[in-house]
Every structure is written in C-alpha cells, then in structure tokens.
Scaffold this motif. Structure first.
Motif, mmCIF file in Angstrom:
data_model
loop_
_atom_site.group_PDB
_atom_site.id
_atom_site.type_symbol
_atom_site.label_atom_id
_atom_site.label_comp_id
_atom_site.label_asym_id
_atom_site.label_seq_id
_atom_site.Cartn_x
_atom_site.Cartn_y
_atom_site.Cartn_z
ATOM 1 N N ARG A 39 0.879 -1.362 -0.099
ATOM 2 C CA ARG A 39 0.305 -0.136 0.055
ATOM 3 C C ARG A 39 0.871 1.083 0.032
ATOM 4 O O ARG A 39 0.939 2.463 0.169
ATOM 5 C CB ARG A 39 -1.007 0.231 1.102
ATOM 6 N N VAL A 40 2.333 0.885 0.021
ATOM 7 C CA VAL A 40 3.297 2.308 -0.200
ATOM 8 C C VAL A 40 3.825 2.038 -0.807
ATOM 9 O O VAL A 40 4.387 1.489 -1.606
ATOM 10 C CB VAL A 40 4.184 2.292 1.163
ATOM 11 N N GLN A 41 4.065 3.501 -1.580
ATOM 12 C CA GLN A 41 5.125 3.710 -3.048
ATOM 13 C C GLN A 41 5.108 4.906 -3.368
ATOM 14 O O GLN A 41 4.442 4.951 -4.193
ATOM 15 C CB GLN A 41 4.615 2.604 -4.046
ATOM 16 N N LYS A 42 6.463 5.487 -2.729
ATOM 17 C CA LYS A 42 6.492 7.313 -2.425
ATOM 18 C C LYS A 42 7.493 7.224 -3.781
ATOM 19 O O LYS A 42 6.957 8.373 -4.485
ATOM 20 C CB LYS A 42 6.443 7.707 -1.188
ATOM 21 N N MET A 43 8.098 6.374 -4.548
ATOM 22 C CA MET A 43 8.585 6.523 -5.273
ATOM 23 C C MET A 43 8.629 6.450 -6.361
ATOM 24 O O MET A 43 7.840 4.980 -7.152
ATOM 25 C CB MET A 43 10.422 5.981 -4.863
ATOM 26 N N LEU A 44 9.291 6.878 -7.718
ATOM 27 C CA LEU A 44 8.178 6.265 -9.245
ATOM 28 C C LEU A 44 9.647 4.711 -9.383
ATOM 29 O O LEU A 44 11.197 5.313 -9.107
ATOM 30 C CB LEU A 44 9.422 7.269 -9.692
ATOM 31 N N ALA A 45 9.088 3.531 -9.261
ATOM 32 C CA ALA A 45 10.884 2.835 -8.584
ATOM 33 C C ALA A 45 9.882 1.794 -10.592
ATOM 34 O O ALA A 45 8.818 2.001 -11.317
ATOM 35 C CB ALA A 45 10.221 1.575 -8.390
ATOM 36 N N ARG A 46 11.219 0.728 -10.995
ATOM 37 C CA ARG A 46 11.198 0.818 -12.220
ATOM 38 C C ARG A 46 10.947 -1.198 -12.419
ATOM 39 O O ARG A 46 11.802 -1.582 -11.400
ATOM 40 C CB ARG A 46 11.923 0.591 -13.337
ATOM 41 N N SER A 47 10.039 -1.922 -12.731
ATOM 42 C CA SER A 47 10.229 -3.110 -12.722
ATOM 43 C C SER A 47 10.333 -4.178 -14.284
ATOM 44 O O SER A 47 10.412 -2.705 -14.939
ATOM 45 C CB SER A 47 8.218 -3.669 -12.249
ATOM 46 N N ARG A 48 10.163 -5.342 -14.416
ATOM 47 C CA ARG A 48 11.573 -5.225 -15.243
ATOM 48 C C ARG A 48 10.688 -7.025 -15.615
ATOM 49 O O ARG A 48 10.257 -7.805 -14.946
ATOM 50 C CB ARG A 48 12.832 -5.535 -15.874
ATOM 51 N N LEU A 49 10.565 -7.065 -16.830
ATOM 52 C CA LEU A 49 9.726 -8.652 -17.165
ATOM 53 C C LEU A 49 10.974 -9.472 -18.329
ATOM 54 O O LEU A 49 11.749 -8.515 -18.213
ATOM 55 C CB LEU A 49 8.835 -8.743 -18.383
ATOM 56 N N PHE A 50 11.182 -10.183 -17.751
ATOM 57 C CA PHE A 50 12.402 -10.875 -18.030
ATOM 58 C C PHE A 50 12.261 -13.078 -18.673
ATOM 59 O O PHE A 50 11.208 -13.558 -18.031
ATOM 60 C CB PHE A 50 14.011 -11.420 -17.624
ATOM 61 N N CYS A 51 12.865 -13.606 -19.483
ATOM 62 C CA CYS A 51 12.194 -14.974 -19.780
ATOM 63 C C CYS A 51 13.891 -15.521 -19.110
ATOM 64 O O CYS A 51 15.123 -15.675 -19.162
ATOM 65 C CB CYS A 51 12.155 -15.527 -21.229
#
Length: 270
Positions: free
Chosen positions: A193-205
């Motif tokens: 429920r907390v996400q103050k920062m802009l953070a990047r997620s990734r997909l990978f195989c």
C-alpha cells in the motif's frame, strides 16, 4: 540509462533532471558528448536497430529523437501533436523481430501508454494509443514473448501497487495497409500500500519461463513472481528503497541487479 555496443566500444546513455543527456565511452571512461534539452529529462533509450539514434522522454511529455552524428540538437519530436503533457516515465525500444515486423518505441507517460510505429520509408512515426491509466510509474516489454508489464502506484480506487501483465497484440486491417495494436490483459499482481518513489519493474525470460521482478517499498525488496501461475518465487532484500531493477546474463550465468539511491546490488541465480 541505456547501453549500446558499437565498434568494440560500450557507449552509455544517461539523462538527468538538469536537462542534459550525456554519452560516455565506458571502455575508455571518457565523455563523448553532452546535449541540452528544453525541459528536464525523465527517460532515455538507444535505438537497437540503428545505434546512431537515441530517444529522450521529457517532463512536458515530448519524446525527442537524436542522431549522434548531429551534435547540436535533436532532429525530431515524435509526438509534437500530443494530447497529454505528463512526464514520460519510461521508454522501451521495440526492435524488429518475428513478433514485430516494424520497429518502434513504447512510450509510457504517467497517465497513458502508446506505441510509436516506425515507418521505414520515411522518418514518420504512427502513434497507436494502447492504455489510459492513472499513476503509471513503470512499463517494460519482453520482446521475445511480446508481453508488457505495467506498474501503477496506489490510488483511491486501487489502494495497492498494481503490476499488470498484458500481451502486446498486432492486427492487420484488411481494408487498409495500416496495423492496429492493443494490449490484452493476462494477469495482475498486487503489491504493498506504500509506493512514494517512482520505481521500475521488469519482465524477463529464464529457461523459457516468463518472470516479473517488481520493487516493494514496504519491505525494501525486489519480488520475483512467475507470470504463468502468479506465484511468488523469492524476495531479494535491500537496505533502501529500490529505484530500478535490471536482469542480465553473463558467461552462462543469470544475474539480477537492484539500484537504490545509495547502492547497487547484484544477485546471481544458483
């Protein structure tokens, strides 16, 4: 940040909110050139089909195309007729492949995602609107499978972080020569429920299996989950909030790196 290999040199592309883009030769550790932009820069990426080209996403919503052979300024604005002025938080170059006959640029702003298809016979780009969504913080694509991962921060309607996997589909219009693109929902994964920062997620195989690695601000960790069944595989702990995640292979080993404001951690698969 984006990396390009050319003529046995590794060229690093970086951007900053101070309105500058920098090219650095990391083989010799020497700066190559610096570009000035009219607005703060939120994202950048190399053109993987033509390493002379790279793109920058600005705080005013513009996406600029640069040519390294022209050192004075950008050569084109991809979306000069845009309807949204929110910052461009992510740029993903989609190279030519079996899934994508024409290359292009996947552009994520804070409130929408669009695909700019390259017209190889000219310098024009055809814009295809894919998704209208609020509080987008990250968008990544796995070009081998054609899947897209979109991460959003909590809102009043959705009180948790959402990580949503789509299939990137292309359909040919039989009445015209134009292509139509869309995102087909596959599954979602709810975060904290907390996400103050802009953070990047990734997909990978990995070993023909599709995985997602997403940041969790409440536990200060990177969570890896299996997209096929939606089950959590593991959590990679950190001491600070994760800003970026990057999976990569090196000498037959698989690694996943996490970046915070103070530390870079690299994890290796056993």
């Amino acid at each position: 940040m984006s990396l390009c290999s050319q003529y046995n040199d590794e060229i690093l592309l970086t951007c900053s909110l101070d309105k500058t883009i920098k090219l650095t030769n990391i083989t010799s550790n020497r700066p190559i050139h610096s570009y000035e932009c009219p607005h703060p820069i939120w994202s950048c990426v190399f053109n993987q089909d033509n390493p002379f080209y790279f793109y920058a996403g600005l705080a005013n919503g513009h996406v600029l195309l640069f040519d390294r052979r022209k050192i004075d300024k950008h050569v084109q604005i991809l979306n000069s007729d845009m309807s949204s002025f929110s910052p461009v938080c992510n740029l993903n170059y989609v190279p030519r492949s079996e899934n994508f006959a024409k290359p292009g640029l996947l552009v994520a702003q804070l409130d929408k995602i669009a695909f700019y298809e390259s017209n190889e016979s000219s310098e024009d780009f055809a814009c295809h609107s894919l998704l209208m969504e609020s509080n987008i913080m990250s968008c990544s694509i796995e070009t081998n499978t054609g899947h897209v991962l979109v991460s959003t921060r909590p809102t009043q309607k959705y009180p948790t972080v959402r990580h949503i996997v789509y299939e990137f589909l292309k359909k040919n219009n039989p009445e015209t020569t134009e292509s139509c693109y869309s995102l087909n929902y596959i599954q979602s994964y709810n975060g904290s429920r907390v996400q103050k920062m802009l953070a990047r997620s990734r997909l990978f195989c990995l070993e023909s299996q599709l995985y997602a690695s997403v940041p969790c601000e409440s536990s200060k960790s990177a969570i890896i989950w299996d997209v096929t069944n939606g089950e959590t595989c593991c959590k990679l702990g950190n001491q600070n909030d994760i800003l970026d995640i990057y999976p990569f292979g090196y000498k037959d080993n698989f690694y996943l790196s996490t970046l915070t404001e103070k530390q870079l951690r690299i994890f290796r698969k056993n």
